[in-house]
Scaffold this motif. Structure first.
Motif, PDB file in Angstrom:
ATOM      1  N   ASP A   1      -9.229  -2.883   3.801  1.00 47.92           N
ATOM      2  CA  ASP A   1      -9.044  -1.668   3.019  1.00 47.92           C
ATOM      3  C   ASP A   1      -7.543  -1.381   2.957  1.00 47.92           C
ATOM      4  N   SER A   2      -6.961  -1.504   1.788  1.00 52.48           N
ATOM      5  CA  SER A   2      -5.510  -1.347   1.665  1.00 52.48           C
ATOM      6  C   SER A   2      -5.048   0.081   1.935  1.00 52.48           C
ATOM      7  N   ARG A   3      -5.974   1.007   2.043  1.00 48.20           N
ATOM      8  CA  ARG A   3      -5.591   2.358   2.455  1.00 48.20           C
ATOM      9  C   ARG A   3      -5.255   2.387   3.943  1.00 48.20           C
ATOM     10  N   ASN A   4      -5.719   1.368   4.677  1.00 47.54           N
ATOM     11  CA  ASN A   4      -5.523   1.319   6.124  1.00 47.54           C
ATOM     12  C   ASN A   4      -4.370   0.420   6.554  1.00 47.54           C
TER      13      ASN A   4
ATOM     14  N   GLN B   1       5.746   5.377   4.100  1.00 51.01           N
ATOM     15  CA  GLN B   1       4.765   6.066   4.942  1.00 51.01           C
ATOM     16  C   GLN B   1       4.381   5.265   6.187  1.00 51.01           C
TER      17      GLN B   1
ATOM     18  N   SER C   1       0.835  -1.203   0.000  1.00 50.54           N
ATOM     19  CA  SER C   1       0.000   0.000   0.000  1.00 50.54           C
ATOM     20  C   SER C   1       0.868   1.251   0.000  1.00 50.54           C
ATOM     21  N   SER C   2       0.428   2.250  -0.735  1.00 54.80           N
ATOM     22  CA  SER C   2       1.142   3.530  -0.762  1.00 54.80           C
ATOM     23  C   SER C   2       0.606   4.502   0.279  1.00 54.80           C
ATOM     24  N   THR C   3      -0.461   4.097   0.986  1.00 57.35           N
ATOM     25  CA  THR C   3      -1.090   5.005   1.948  1.00 57.35           C
ATOM     26  C   THR C   3      -1.171   4.445   3.365  1.00 57.35           C
ATOM     27  N   ALA C   4      -1.182   3.133   3.516  1.00 59.20           N
ATOM     28  CA  ALA C   4      -1.368   2.532   4.842  1.00 59.20           C
ATOM     29  C   ALA C   4      -0.237   2.927   5.781  1.00 59.20           C
ATOM     30  N   ARG C   5      -0.610   3.360   6.961  1.00 57.61           N
ATOM     31  CA  ARG C   5       0.385   3.737   7.964  1.00 57.61           C
ATOM     32  C   ARG C   5       0.687   2.590   8.923  1.00 57.61           C
TER      33      ARG C   5
END
Length: 209
Positions: free
Chosen positions: A85-88, A128, A41-45
């Motif tokens: 959710d790959s954003r998470n 990230q 993921s490019s957004t998951a922290r």
């Protein structure tokens, strides 16, 4: 072999990987067709660094799609929708494929080929990440280095050392595997639920905002 340095390219290369089947570094090759199960993921922290997929995950292609995953989501305080959710959440096990069973019918350890070949590149494309959940001894050995203790119990019990360290990089929380086989350990160590899990849930909530 030079690896892609972009997330999309690396994801495609991982999903096409056949090293453990076609040119294994272990004595025996993977006993079935590879099916790498990872979530970059490019957004998951938050990065979940597990061990290796089990048979059900291998069959469905969905990480933590089993009773262990249900317990892990309880620990995190999230539902399935948020978890997948790959954003998470990024999910990067130490071994990408189900390794098979040993003579006793237990899951084999993660394959040795995956981490040396892929892990540094995977971490580089996800700068990230702020929190690494190191689940089990294999992930703890890789991510915690000298902060890891001689046993998994001691490592998890000393979680404050890795979580509150001033070292650069993401925070690390060592966790036992959420398998039902560890239910006895959880009963014998009530501090895990009373002390570590509230911090874990608070940090997850912070990262998902």
């Amino acid at each position: 072999m030079s690896l892609p340095r972009d997330l999309k390219g690396l994801r495609a290369a991982i999903h096409a990987c056949r090293i453990c089947r076609d040119c294994p570094t272990q004595v025996t090759a993977l006993p079935h067709e590879p099916r790498p199960v990872v979530v970059l993921s490019s957004t998951a922290r938050i990065l979940i660094a597990g061990q290796a997929p089990g048979k059900r995950v291998h069959e469905t292609g969905l990480p933590f799609n089993d009773a262990s995953g249900d317990r892990l989501r309880q620990w995190l305080g999230v539902d399935r929708e948020a978890f997948y959710d790959s954003r998470n959440f990024a999910i990067l096990p130490m071994g990408f494929c189900f390794p098979g069973y040993d003579a006793s019918g237990h899951d084999l350890p993660p394959r040795r080929e995956c981490a040396p070949h892929w892990r540094e590149a995977a971490m580089e494309v996800m700068p990230q990440v702020e929190l690494v959940l190191a689940i089990g001894q294999y992930a703890q050995r890789w991510h915690m280095c000298d902060l890891r203790k001689p046993t998994l119990h001691a490592t998890v019990e000393s979680w404050r050392e890795s979580f509150f360290t001033n070292r650069p990089g993401p925070k690390i929380l060592p966790l036992p595997h959420p398998s039902w086989r560890n239910s006895g350990w959880l009963r014998r160590n009530p501090w895990f639920e009373a002390e570590l899990l509230p911090v874990l849930k608070k940090q997850v909530d912070h990262c998902l905002r």
